[in-house]
Design a protein around this motif. Structure first.
Motif, PDB file in Angstrom:
ATOM      1  N   HIS A  48      36.122  35.840  25.471  1.00  7.87           N
ATOM      2  CA  HIS A  48      35.731  36.770  26.531  1.00  7.87           C
ATOM      3  C   HIS A  48      36.900  37.273  27.378  1.00  7.87           C
ATOM      4  O   HIS A  48      36.794  38.342  28.001  1.00  7.87           O
ATOM      5  CB  HIS A  48      34.701  36.106  27.448  1.00  7.87           C
ATOM      6  N   PHE A  49      37.998  36.526  27.406  1.00  7.22           N
ATOM      7  CA  PHE A  49      39.123  36.898  28.264  1.00  7.22           C
ATOM      8  C   PHE A  49      40.434  36.806  27.484  1.00  7.22           C
ATOM      9  O   PHE A  49      40.657  35.845  26.750  1.00  7.22           O
ATOM     10  CB  PHE A  49      39.185  35.992  29.498  1.00  7.22           C
ATOM     11  N   ALA A  50      41.295  37.807  27.677  1.00  9.82           N
ATOM     12  CA  ALA A  50      42.542  37.898  26.918  1.00  9.82           C
ATOM     13  C   ALA A  50      43.528  36.790  27.272  1.00  9.82           C
ATOM     14  O   ALA A  50      44.420  36.480  26.485  1.00  9.82           O
ATOM     15  CB  ALA A  50      43.185  39.263  27.150  1.00  9.82           C
ATOM     16  N   GLY A  51      43.383  36.215  28.439  1.00  7.70           N
ATOM     17  CA  GLY A  51      44.286  35.153  28.874  1.00  7.70           C
ATOM     18  C   GLY A  51      43.925  34.748  30.291  1.00  7.70           C
ATOM     19  O   GLY A  51      42.938  35.223  30.860  1.00  7.70           O
ATOM     20  N   LYS A  52      44.736  33.878  30.856  1.00  6.82           N
ATOM     21  CA  LYS A  52      44.439  33.367  32.191  1.00  6.82           C
ATOM     22  C   LYS A  52      44.451  34.487  33.227  1.00  6.82           C
ATOM     23  O   LYS A  52      43.577  34.548  34.105  1.00  6.82           O
ATOM     24  CB  LYS A  52      45.438  32.273  32.582  1.00  6.82           C
ATOM     25  N   ASP A  53      45.440  35.392  33.147  1.00  6.10           N
ATOM     26  CA  ASP A  53      45.504  36.488  34.116  1.00  6.10           C
ATOM     27  C   ASP A  53      44.248  37.353  34.049  1.00  6.10           C
ATOM     28  O   ASP A  53      43.714  37.768  35.082  1.00  6.10           O
ATOM     29  CB  ASP A  53      46.746  37.356  33.878  1.00  6.10           C
ATOM     30  N   ASP A  54      43.786  37.619  32.840  1.00  2.51           N
ATOM     31  CA  ASP A  54      42.573  38.430  32.666  1.00  2.51           C
ATOM     32  C   ASP A  54      41.381  37.755  33.345  1.00  2.51           C
ATOM     33  O   ASP A  54      40.593  38.405  34.054  1.00  2.51           O
ATOM     34  CB  ASP A  54      42.304  38.629  31.177  1.00  2.51           C
ATOM     35  N   LEU A  55      41.259  36.453  33.161  1.00  4.91           N
ATOM     36  CA  LEU A  55      40.173  35.708  33.800  1.00  4.91           C
ATOM     37  C   LEU A  55      40.332  35.720  35.321  1.00  4.91           C
ATOM     38  O   LEU A  55      39.354  35.909  36.059  1.00  4.91           O
ATOM     39  CB  LEU A  55      40.154  34.270  33.280  1.00  4.91           C
ATOM     40  N   MET A  56      41.554  35.559  35.788  1.00  7.40           N
ATOM     41  CA  MET A  56      41.787  35.540  37.232  1.00  7.40           C
ATOM     42  C   MET A  56      41.530  36.910  37.868  1.00  7.40           C
ATOM     43  O   MET A  56      41.121  37.004  39.021  1.00  7.40           O
ATOM     44  CB  MET A  56      43.203  35.054  37.560  1.00  7.40           C
ATOM     45  N   HIS A  57      41.764  37.972  37.104  1.00  3.99           N
ATOM     46  CA  HIS A  57      41.416  39.316  37.599  1.00  3.99           C
ATOM     47  C   HIS A  57      39.920  39.386  37.884  1.00  3.99           C
ATOM     48  O   HIS A  57      39.483  39.947  38.891  1.00  3.99           O
ATOM     49  CB  HIS A  57      41.776  40.388  36.565  1.00  3.99           C
ATOM     50  N   GLU A  58      39.142  38.804  36.987  1.00  4.53           N
ATOM     51  CA  GLU A  58      37.690  38.832  37.171  1.00  4.53           C
ATOM     52  C   GLU A  58      37.267  37.919  38.318  1.00  4.53           C
ATOM     53  O   GLU A  58      36.278  38.202  39.002  1.00  4.53           O
ATOM     54  CB  GLU A  58      36.981  38.430  35.874  1.00  4.53           C
ATOM     55  N   VAL A  59      38.013  36.841  38.558  1.00  2.18           N
ATOM     56  CA  VAL A  59      37.748  35.984  39.717  1.00  2.18           C
ATOM     57  C   VAL A  59      37.920  36.792  41.001  1.00  2.18           C
ATOM     58  O   VAL A  59      37.065  36.759  41.890  1.00  2.18           O
ATOM     59  CB  VAL A  59      38.684  34.751  39.722  1.00  2.18           C
ATOM     60  N   VAL A  60      39.023  37.546  41.098  1.00  2.00           N
ATOM     61  CA  VAL A  60      39.266  38.383  42.282  1.00  2.00           C
ATOM     62  C   VAL A  60      38.148  39.409  42.439  1.00  2.00           C
ATOM     63  O   VAL A  60      37.625  39.618  43.547  1.00  2.00           O
ATOM     64  CB  VAL A  60      40.637  39.092  42.185  1.00  2.00           C
ATOM     65  N   ALA A  61      37.758  40.044  41.336  1.00  2.00           N
ATOM     66  CA  ALA A  61      36.691  41.053  41.385  1.00  2.00           C
ATOM     67  C   ALA A  61      35.369  40.434  41.830  1.00  2.00           C
ATOM     68  O   ALA A  61      34.631  41.029  42.626  1.00  2.00           O
ATOM     69  CB  ALA A  61      36.533  41.717  40.018  1.00  2.00           C
ATOM     70  N   GLU A  62      35.075  39.232  41.337  1.00  4.36           N
ATOM     71  CA  GLU A  62      33.812  38.574  41.691  1.00  4.36           C
ATOM     72  C   GLU A  62      33.798  38.181  43.170  1.00  4.36           C
ATOM     73  O   GLU A  62      32.783  38.361  43.853  1.00  4.36           O
ATOM     74  CB  GLU A  62      33.602  37.337  40.811  1.00  4.36           C
ATOM     75  N   VAL A  63      34.893  37.647  43.663  1.00  3.13           N
ATOM     76  CA  VAL A  63      34.965  37.285  45.083  1.00  3.13           C
ATOM     77  C   VAL A  63      34.788  38.531  45.950  1.00  3.13           C
ATOM     78  O   VAL A  63      34.065  38.510  46.951  1.00  3.13           O
ATOM     79  CB  VAL A  63      36.293  36.573  45.414  1.00  3.13           C
ATOM     80  N   THR A  64      35.415  39.625  45.553  1.00  3.67           N
ATOM     81  CA  THR A  64      35.294  40.878  46.293  1.00  3.67           C
ATOM     82  C   THR A  64      33.847  41.368  46.297  1.00  3.67           C
ATOM     83  O   THR A  64      33.334  41.820  47.322  1.00  3.67           O
ATOM     84  CB  THR A  64      36.223  41.951  45.684  1.00  3.67           C
ATOM     85  N   ARG A  65      33.168  41.261  45.156  1.00  2.00           N
ATOM     86  CA  ARG A  65      31.762  41.678  45.067  1.00  2.00           C
ATOM     87  C   ARG A  65      30.874  40.823  45.969  1.00  2.00           C
ATOM     88  O   ARG A  65      30.026  41.339  46.701  1.00  2.00           O
ATOM     89  CB  ARG A  65      31.262  41.579  43.620  1.00  2.00           C
ATOM     90  N   VAL A  66      31.060  39.525  45.909  1.00  2.00           N
ATOM     91  CA  VAL A  66      30.230  38.604  46.685  1.00  2.00           C
ATOM     92  C   VAL A  66      30.416  38.826  48.183  1.00  2.00           C
ATOM     93  O   VAL A  66      29.433  38.912  48.933  1.00  2.00           O
ATOM     94  CB  VAL A  66      30.549  37.137  46.310  1.00  2.00           C
ATOM     95  N   THR A  67      31.658  38.925  48.618  1.00  2.00           N
ATOM     96  CA  THR A  67      31.914  39.100  50.050  1.00  2.00           C
ATOM     97  C   THR A  67      31.386  40.447  50.537  1.00  2.00           C
ATOM     98  O   THR A  67      30.796  40.543  51.613  1.00  2.00           O
ATOM     99  CB  THR A  67      33.410  38.963  50.373  1.00  2.00           C
ATOM    100  N   GLY A  68      31.575  41.491  49.734  1.00  2.00           N
ATOM    101  CA  GLY A  68      31.074  42.813  50.119  1.00  2.00           C
ATOM    102  C   GLY A  68      29.559  42.846  50.203  1.00  2.00           C
ATOM    103  O   GLY A  68      28.990  43.409  51.136  1.00  2.00           O
ATOM    104  N   ALA A  69      28.905  42.211  49.226  1.00  2.00           N
ATOM    105  CA  ALA A  69      27.437  42.197  49.205  1.00  2.00           C
ATOM    106  C   ALA A  69      26.872  41.418  50.389  1.00  2.00           C
ATOM    107  O   ALA A  69      25.782  41.719  50.873  1.00  2.00           O
ATOM    108  CB  ALA A  69      26.940  41.586  47.903  1.00  2.00           C
ATOM    109  N   PHE A  70      27.601  40.423  50.861  1.00  2.00           N
ATOM    110  CA  PHE A  70      27.138  39.640  52.008  1.00  2.00           C
ATOM    111  C   PHE A  70      27.376  40.383  53.321  1.00  2.00           C
ATOM    112  O   PHE A  70      26.495  40.445  54.181  1.00  2.00           O
ATOM    113  CB  PHE A  70      27.856  38.286  52.049  1.00  2.00           C
ATOM    114  N   MET A  71      28.571  40.952  53.481  1.00  2.00           N
ATOM    115  CA  MET A  71      28.944  41.534  54.764  1.00  2.00           C
ATOM    116  C   MET A  71      28.341  42.918  55.014  1.00  2.00           C
ATOM    117  O   MET A  71      27.904  43.216  56.128  1.00  2.00           O
ATOM    118  CB  MET A  71      30.470  41.619  54.879  1.00  2.00           C
TER     119      MET A  71
END
Length: 199
Positions: free
Chosen positions: A50-73
């Motif tokens: 599902h992910f090309a490497g660790k950086d690719d996975l971490m990019h999605e971590v940043v995107a997910e955190v951004t989505r969660v915080t935005g949806a809450f605030m």
């Protein structure tokens, strides 16, 4: 071609596990094997699929955190009436995230510095923060023109606010018993007094 429901669910499962591992162990120790174990996967192959490497996975971590915080605030800020109430909602909801989504914010604090300043995820996050700052500056100036806020340097006040929120975050990182809800209310009181128009 879009991902199937199963593929999307598996990616989300891996991202959740990555957030949990990074928050608990830090970026350096967040290996695929640890993430696979956290996700309940038998091997790291599913992550590599599902992910090309660790950086690719971490990019999605940043995107997910951004989505969660935005949806809450966002709903809390939008529901507030008037500039003073919106400012309070912004501060309190921002700080409240520490109690509700502690792993997400710890993971973000770990991931961004390790990706590097020129990494697309870091650049994208910084660009979104810059855009948010510009939008907030426009909102502050509109509130000043409407007489809800007193006259002050809008950008300077927002920089001070961001710094104050970041300081609360770092205090919380070092002290898990820190009363974040109380800190959010007190911070909101401070900036309400600092910005509101004189009676």
């Amino acid at each position: 071609m879009g991902r199937t429901f199963t593929e999307s669910g598996r990616r989300a499962q891996i991202v959740r596990a990555a957030i949990e591992v990074v928050a608990e162990l830090g970026y350096a120790k967040a290996s695929f094997s640890r993430i696979a174990k956290q996700a309940g996967l038998s091997s790291t192959g599913m992550i590599s699929y599902h992910f090309a490497g660790k950086d690719d996975l971490m990019h999605e971590v940043v995107a997910e955190v951004t989505r969660v915080t935005g949806a809450f605030m966002a709903p809390r800020i939008e529901a507030a009436e008037g500039a003073r109430a919106r400012l309070r909602a912004f501060i309190e909801s921002n700080v409240e995230l520490l109690a509700l989504w502690p792993g997400h914010l710890k993971a973000l604090i770990e991931v961004l510095p390790n990706l590097g300043g020129d990494d697309p995820a870091t650049v994208g996050y910084q660009a979104s923060m810059h855009l948010l700052m510009e939008q907030q500056e426009q909102a502050v100036r509109a509130a000043q023109e409407a007489g809800e806020f007193r006259e002050f340097d809008a950008r300077l006040m927002l920089v001070a606010l961001r710094g104050a929120i970041d300081a609360v975050v770092m205090r919380w990182v070092g002290d898990q018993d820190f009363d974040v809800a109380g800190a959010g209310r007190e911070l909101a009181d401070i900036f309400d007094r600092a910005t509101r128009a004189e009676p």
